[in-house]
Design a protein around this motif. Structure first.
Motif, PDB file in Angstrom:
ATOM      1  N   VAL A 263       0.726  -1.178   0.191  1.00  0.00           N
ATOM      2  CA  VAL A 263       0.026  -0.009   0.049  1.00  0.00           C
ATOM      3  C   VAL A 263       0.969   1.257   0.190  1.00  0.00           C
TER       4      VAL A 263
ATOM      5  N   THR B 296       1.236   4.852   0.236  1.00  0.00           N
ATOM      6  CA  THR B 296       0.461   6.786   0.456  1.00  0.00           C
ATOM      7  C   THR B 296       1.737   7.370   0.030  1.00  0.00           C
TER       8      THR B 296
ATOM      9  N   VAL C 281      -3.792   4.265   7.409  1.00  0.00           N
ATOM     10  CA  VAL C 281      -4.188   3.129   6.881  1.00  0.00           C
ATOM     11  C   VAL C 281      -3.805   2.076   7.970  1.00  0.00           C
TER      12      VAL C 281
ATOM     13  N   LEU D 293      -0.124  -6.515   5.050  1.00  0.00           N
ATOM     14  CA  LEU D 293      -0.112  -5.323   4.082  1.00  0.00           C
ATOM     15  C   LEU D 293       1.200  -4.589   4.270  1.00  0.00           C
TER      16      LEU D 293
ATOM     17  N   ALA E 146      -2.954   4.742  -2.323  1.00  0.00           N
ATOM     18  CA  ALA E 146      -4.084   5.167  -1.368  1.00  0.00           C
ATOM     19  C   ALA E 146      -3.706   6.659  -0.763  1.00  0.00           C
TER      20      ALA E 146
ATOM     21  N   THR F 123     -16.447  -1.322   0.816  1.00  0.00           N
ATOM     22  CA  THR F 123     -16.022   0.084   1.451  1.00  0.00           C
ATOM     23  C   THR F 123     -17.315   0.741   1.201  1.00  0.00           C
TER      24      THR F 123
ATOM     25  N   THR G 243      -9.158   5.319   7.135  1.00  0.00           N
ATOM     26  CA  THR G 243      -9.027   4.080   8.224  1.00  0.00           C
ATOM     27  C   THR G 243     -10.101   3.382   7.912  1.00  0.00           C
TER      28      THR G 243
ATOM     29  N   PHE H 248      -9.804   0.972   4.963  1.00  0.00           N
ATOM     30  CA  PHE H 248      -8.721  -0.126   5.218  1.00  0.00           C
ATOM     31  C   PHE H 248      -9.553  -1.085   6.365  1.00  0.00           C
TER      32      PHE H 248
ATOM     33  N   LEU I  30     -11.665  -3.212   4.074  1.00  0.00           N
ATOM     34  CA  LEU I  30     -10.793  -3.728   3.118  1.00  0.00           C
ATOM     35  C   LEU I  30      -9.937  -4.714   3.388  1.00  0.00           C
ATOM     36  N   ALA I  31      -9.016  -4.434   4.407  1.00  0.00           N
ATOM     37  CA  ALA I  31      -8.087  -5.482   4.989  1.00  0.00           C
ATOM     38  C   ALA I  31      -8.454  -7.014   4.704  1.00  0.00           C
TER      39      ALA I  31
END
Ligand SMILES: O=C(O)c1cccc(C(=O)CC[C@H]2O[C@@H](n3cnc4c(=O)[nH]cnc43)[C@H](O)[C@@H]2O)c1
Length: 242
Positions: free
Chosen positions: A18, A20, A29, A54, A90, A151, A230, A233, A236-237
């Motif tokens: 990921v 950023t 995240v 991740l 992200a 999400t 936040t 994720f 999503l995770a």
């Protein structure tokens, strides 16, 4: 710590990277991911390896630095024999109204370089029309659907530019050229170029901190957008792990 020595720490042997732009986005995240994390040093940066599988990278602001840093992390992982299976760009971003209001979340079905080309007397020509490269990377549809369903993110084009849009005129030009655009950031296309060079699929997810248009810095809702990142994720995770 050496990347190779870290082999086996992750919950998966083919983790997700990921990327950023800045550390506050990376930390937003990270807040969604329970369990221990470890900092892995890389040439030109470091990756935060989480127990969720991740790896988090603050890759820098702008497409060039984001591409260089992401490419470094991808190369280091490949050389260590544990290549990433997915890269996610992200962060916070600008949203085109009314499709992507402040606080909303956008997942890209197209990651497009908005300013890669040439100005001519007849207008802007993308590099593709000059015979070079690409201006769009398309994330896998199935993954975009997973993100959107997990999400509630809206799906559309996310533009990448080296300059934050700051006028209504520029916003209108971008809308005109990219009718499917929902959001704008400064890194997605760079991260996608690095992922493509390694043959790894890419996603881009932006939490909207400000409208794309006349610059009104006081109106940016960065804390709200980071909180949305936040929350996203957190949902999503587990979906990405599966
Ligand atoms: O204009 C300012 O005063 C200002 C102050 C702090 C930060 C900035 C940025 O330009 C941050 C860029 C950073 O955030 C992403 N981002 C957020 N909103 C947008 C946008 O509307 N258009 C493009 N990028 C945006 C971007 O990905 C950078 O990482 C400005």
């Amino acid at each position: 710590m050496d990347l190779q020595a870290e082999e086996g720490l992750s919950t998966t042997s083919f983790p997700v990277l990921v990327a950023t732009a800045v550390p506050v986005e990376r930390d937003a995240v990270a807040r969604a991911l329970p369990g221990a994390a470890e900092e892995i040093r890389l040439p030109g940066g470091s990756v935060r390896r989480t127990a969720a599988g991740l790896d988090l990278l603050a890759a820098g602001v702008g497409p060039a630095l984001a591409a260089a840093t992401t490419a470094g992390a991808l190369t280091a992982a490949a050389l260590a024999g544990r290549p990433y299976r997915l890269v996610v760009s992200a962060g916070i971003g600008g949203g085109f109204l009314p499709g992507a209001p402040v606080g909303s979340l956008v997942v890209a079905d197209a990651i497009t370089a908005a300013d890669l080309g040439a100005e001519t007397a007849d207008g802007f020509l993308p590099v593709t029309e000059l015979g070079f490269g690409t201006i769009t990377h398309r994330p896998p549809e199935s993954l975009v659907r997973v993100v959107s369903e997990a999400t509630g993110a809206r799906t559309g084009t996310i533009l990448t530019g080296s300059t934050v849009t700051g006028t209504a005129d520029r916003a209108a030009v971008l809308r005109d050229r990219h009718p499917g655009a929902l959001a704008e950031g400064m890194e997605g296309f760079g991260v996608a170029e690095a992922a493509a060079a390694h043959g790894v699929p890419v996603l881009e997810i932006r939490a909207v901190s400000n409208p794309v248009g006349p610059r009104d810095r006081a109106a940016w809702r960065i804390a709200d957008a980071l909180a949305a990142l936040t929350e996203a994720f957190g949902k999503l995770a587990p979906a990405l792990e599966s």
